[in-house]
Design a protein around this motif. Structure first.
Motif, PDB file in Angstrom:
ATOM      1  N   ASP A 137      15.517 -47.507 -51.009  1.00 28.78           N
ATOM      2  CA  ASP A 137      16.076 -48.780 -51.444  1.00 28.78           C
ATOM      3  C   ASP A 137      15.017 -49.860 -51.250  1.00 28.78           C
ATOM      4  O   ASP A 137      14.447 -49.984 -50.160  1.00 28.78           O
ATOM      5  CB  ASP A 137      17.323 -49.074 -50.595  1.00 28.78           C
ATOM      6  CG  ASP A 137      18.006 -50.348 -51.013  1.00 28.78           C
ATOM      7  OD1 ASP A 137      17.908 -50.718 -52.190  1.00 28.78           O
ATOM      8  OD2 ASP A 137      18.643 -50.971 -50.152  1.00 28.78           O
ATOM      9  N   HIS A 152      14.300 -40.862 -52.042  1.00 30.89           N
ATOM     10  CA  HIS A 152      14.709 -42.151 -52.592  1.00 30.89           C
ATOM     11  C   HIS A 152      14.509 -43.236 -51.545  1.00 30.89           C
ATOM     12  O   HIS A 152      14.548 -42.967 -50.335  1.00 30.89           O
ATOM     13  CB  HIS A 152      16.168 -42.123 -53.043  1.00 30.89           C
ATOM     14  CG  HIS A 152      17.091 -41.563 -52.005  1.00 30.89           C
ATOM     15  ND1 HIS A 152      17.289 -40.209 -51.860  1.00 30.89           N
ATOM     16  CD2 HIS A 152      17.859 -42.157 -51.060  1.00 30.89           C
ATOM     17  CE1 HIS A 152      18.129 -39.991 -50.870  1.00 30.89           C
ATOM     18  NE2 HIS A 152      18.496 -41.160 -50.366  1.00 30.89           N
ATOM     19  N   TRP A 199      25.083 -44.947 -54.600  1.00 28.73           N
ATOM     20  CA  TRP A 199      23.883 -44.526 -53.865  1.00 28.73           C
ATOM     21  C   TRP A 199      23.974 -43.063 -53.453  1.00 28.73           C
ATOM     22  O   TRP A 199      22.997 -42.325 -53.488  1.00 28.73           O
ATOM     23  CB  TRP A 199      23.678 -45.434 -52.659  1.00 28.73           C
ATOM     24  CG  TRP A 199      22.344 -45.266 -52.019  1.00 28.73           C
ATOM     25  CD1 TRP A 199      22.071 -44.610 -50.857  1.00 28.73           C
ATOM     26  CD2 TRP A 199      21.089 -45.744 -52.498  1.00 28.73           C
ATOM     27  NE1 TRP A 199      20.725 -44.655 -50.576  1.00 28.73           N
ATOM     28  CE2 TRP A 199      20.106 -45.345 -51.576  1.00 28.73           C
ATOM     29  CE3 TRP A 199      20.713 -46.482 -53.627  1.00 28.73           C
ATOM     30  CZ2 TRP A 199      18.761 -45.651 -51.735  1.00 28.73           C
ATOM     31  CZ3 TRP A 199      19.370 -46.776 -53.793  1.00 28.73           C
ATOM     32  CH2 TRP A 199      18.416 -46.377 -52.857  1.00 28.73           C
ATOM     33  N   GLU A 211      29.001 -49.614 -54.608  1.00 30.20           N
ATOM     34  CA  GLU A 211      27.556 -49.462 -54.472  1.00 30.20           C
ATOM     35  C   GLU A 211      27.210 -48.269 -53.583  1.00 30.20           C
ATOM     36  O   GLU A 211      26.275 -47.514 -53.861  1.00 30.20           O
ATOM     37  CB  GLU A 211      26.963 -50.752 -53.901  1.00 30.20           C
ATOM     38  CG  GLU A 211      25.463 -50.720 -53.642  1.00 30.20           C
ATOM     39  CD  GLU A 211      24.636 -50.763 -54.905  1.00 30.20           C
ATOM     40  OE1 GLU A 211      23.418 -50.582 -54.813  1.00 30.20           O
ATOM     41  OE2 GLU A 211      25.217 -50.973 -55.991  1.00 30.20           O
ATOM     42  N   ARG A 242      19.476 -54.807 -57.990  1.00 28.98           N
ATOM     43  CA  ARG A 242      18.865 -53.987 -56.959  1.00 28.98           C
ATOM     44  C   ARG A 242      17.687 -53.225 -57.560  1.00 28.98           C
ATOM     45  O   ARG A 242      17.701 -52.852 -58.734  1.00 28.98           O
ATOM     46  CB  ARG A 242      19.882 -52.992 -56.384  1.00 28.98           C
ATOM     47  CG  ARG A 242      19.299 -52.137 -55.266  1.00 28.98           C
ATOM     48  CD  ARG A 242      20.348 -51.213 -54.681  1.00 28.98           C
ATOM     49  NE  ARG A 242      21.361 -51.957 -53.962  1.00 28.98           N
ATOM     50  CZ  ARG A 242      21.225 -52.434 -52.723  1.00 28.98           C
ATOM     51  NH1 ARG A 242      20.093 -52.262 -52.077  1.00 28.98           N
ATOM     52  NH2 ARG A 242      22.206 -53.084 -52.149  1.00 28.98           N
ATOM     53  N   MET A 298      21.991 -44.439 -46.369  1.00 28.18           N
ATOM     54  CA  MET A 298      21.573 -45.673 -47.017  1.00 28.18           C
ATOM     55  C   MET A 298      20.864 -46.566 -46.006  1.00 28.18           C
ATOM     56  O   MET A 298      21.177 -46.560 -44.825  1.00 28.18           O
ATOM     57  CB  MET A 298      22.799 -46.406 -47.568  1.00 28.18           C
ATOM     58  CG  MET A 298      22.448 -47.540 -48.499  1.00 28.18           C
ATOM     59  SD  MET A 298      23.927 -48.423 -49.044  1.00 28.18           S
ATOM     60  CE  MET A 298      24.880 -47.055 -49.670  1.00 28.18           C
ATOM     61  N   ALA A 319      15.194 -49.821 -56.716  1.00 27.21           N
ATOM     62  CA  ALA A 319      15.095 -48.623 -55.891  1.00 27.21           C
ATOM     63  C   ALA A 319      14.046 -47.695 -56.492  1.00 27.21           C
ATOM     64  O   ALA A 319      13.669 -47.844 -57.662  1.00 27.21           O
ATOM     65  CB  ALA A 319      16.445 -47.918 -55.789  1.00 27.21           C
ATOM     66  N   HIS A 333      20.780 -52.330 -46.944  1.00 30.96           N
ATOM     67  CA  HIS A 333      21.686 -52.223 -48.087  1.00 30.96           C
ATOM     68  C   HIS A 333      22.956 -53.015 -47.782  1.00 30.96           C
ATOM     69  O   HIS A 333      23.959 -52.485 -47.325  1.00 30.96           O
ATOM     70  CB  HIS A 333      21.992 -50.745 -48.285  1.00 30.96           C
ATOM     71  CG  HIS A 333      22.595 -50.425 -49.603  1.00 30.96           C
ATOM     72  ND1 HIS A 333      21.848 -50.255 -50.735  1.00 30.96           N
ATOM     73  CD2 HIS A 333      23.880 -50.227 -49.978  1.00 30.96           C
ATOM     74  CE1 HIS A 333      22.633 -49.944 -51.737  1.00 30.96           C
ATOM     75  NE2 HIS A 333      23.866 -49.926 -51.298  1.00 30.96           N
TER      76      HIS A 333
END
Length: 334
Positions: A321, A319, A309, A305, A236, A1, A238, A5
């Motif tokens: 964020d 991916h 994720w 969270e 959020r 992450m 993403a 984050h």
């Protein structure tokens, strides 16, 4: 992450931030809707510096090059939909979104002080705004009627503020000209408001985002947010690249559904190949897509969270964020 984050810290008292001289750029010029938006983001910091730029790309470039700490750009309009260039530029630069708010669009027909509706032969504005106000132009202006001897002429401009400036300068040979612009633009260019709130829709709003470098100076500060917005929601954003196979979208969305987390918006964009492809994404093919997802922050904290994720990463090829943002709740627009 990502290291970004994390929870957003509490807002620092304005008195402790006024001397920092935060600089922000926005699209347009004084009197534009974007100028109204940047004023709302920073209305509790009266000494902040601001500068208008001419394009979305210029706003992102100013932030990435360190010319400005923050950028303010539109991302969605309630009538015309998503501004795709904003989504594309968010992915092309290492920036994150720190806040979001909606600004109501109240468009006015503005002319020189001696002009009446019966005089109008030219109407100037951005093409999208001309379209958004078409019903008024066709039914309330004599020259807009099919029976008019001299038809109404639409003139496209880069922005509503440019339209106001051109009308103020005059120089139209036959008949009078008016601009569709904001009250702020009319005041700046000494125009009179002939008609107010002339949009086709009963309520028009544009969402603006505040962004900064992911690891820049602004990332170490609490994000500015309008003081007149009470109890902002948190969400959020993403971005994901998915395998081109049956059930790929279902598996990703199930990560939120099984946790009873509200997905607020899903937006797809063509996946760029070559130099503009996302980093470390090597399996992309022509006609693959990126999925931008906005979702409400889980109420039970960072551990939940983090588990979410991890699940999202399992069902995506790539991916990223994009942000934690303060989201202005419905009905808070001023």
């Amino acid at each position: 992450m990502d290291s970004n984050h994390q929870s957003v810290p509490a807002m620092e008292p304005p008195s402790k931030r006024r001397d920092r001289g935060e600089t922000a750029v926005y699209i347009g010029e004084e009197g534009s809707l974007a100028h109204v938006a940047i004023g709302r983001f920073f209305n509790h910091l009266p000494q902040f510096k601001q500068k208008g730029v001419k394009s979305f790309a210029a706003a992102f470039k100013a932030v990435v090059n360190g010319e400005a700490m923050y950028g303010v750009v539109p991302i969605e309009n309630s009538a015309s939909g998503t501004l795709h260039s904003t989504y594309d530029l968010l992915l092309q630069h290492d920036v994150v979104i720190a806040g979001e708010l909606g600004v109501r669009e109240v468009y006015c027909l503005c002319g020189r002080p001696d002009v009446t509706l019966a005089d109008v032969r030219y109407v100037l504005s951005h093409p999208n705004i001309l379209s958004a106000c078409s019903a008024f132009l066709e039914t309330r202006l004599p020259a807009g009627s099919p029976r008019a001897l001299a038809p109404l002429e639409m003139i496209s401009t880069i922005s509503t503020t440019e339209a106001a400036r051109k009308v103020s300068q005059g120089g139209f040979a036959l008949g009078a000209a008016c601009a569709i612009a904001t009250k702020e633009a009319a005041t700046k260019h000494e125009l009179s408001v002939l008609a107010e709130d002339i949009g086709n829709d009963a309520f028009l709003e544009t969402r603006y985002i505040l962004f900064h470098l992911r690891n820049g100076e602004a990332s170490k500060l609490p994000p500015p947010f309008p003081r007149d917005v009470l109890s902002p929601l948190r969400k959020r954003s993403a971005c994901f690249a998915l395998s081109n196979e049956p059930g790929a979208i279902f598996k990703l969305l199930a990560c939120w559904a099984l946790r009873s987390i509200d997905v607020l918006k899903v937006e797809t964009r063509p996946l760029a190949l070559g130099l503009r492809a996302p980093p470390n994404l090597t399996k992309a093919r022509l006609w693959d897509y990126l999925f931008y997802v906005d979702y409400a922050m889980p109420a039970d904290g960072e551990n939940s969270e983090a588990r979410l994720w991890d699940a999202l990463a399992e069902f995506s090829l790539w991916h990223r964020d994009v942000c934690i943002v303060f989201l202005q709740p419905p009905g808070q627009t001023r």
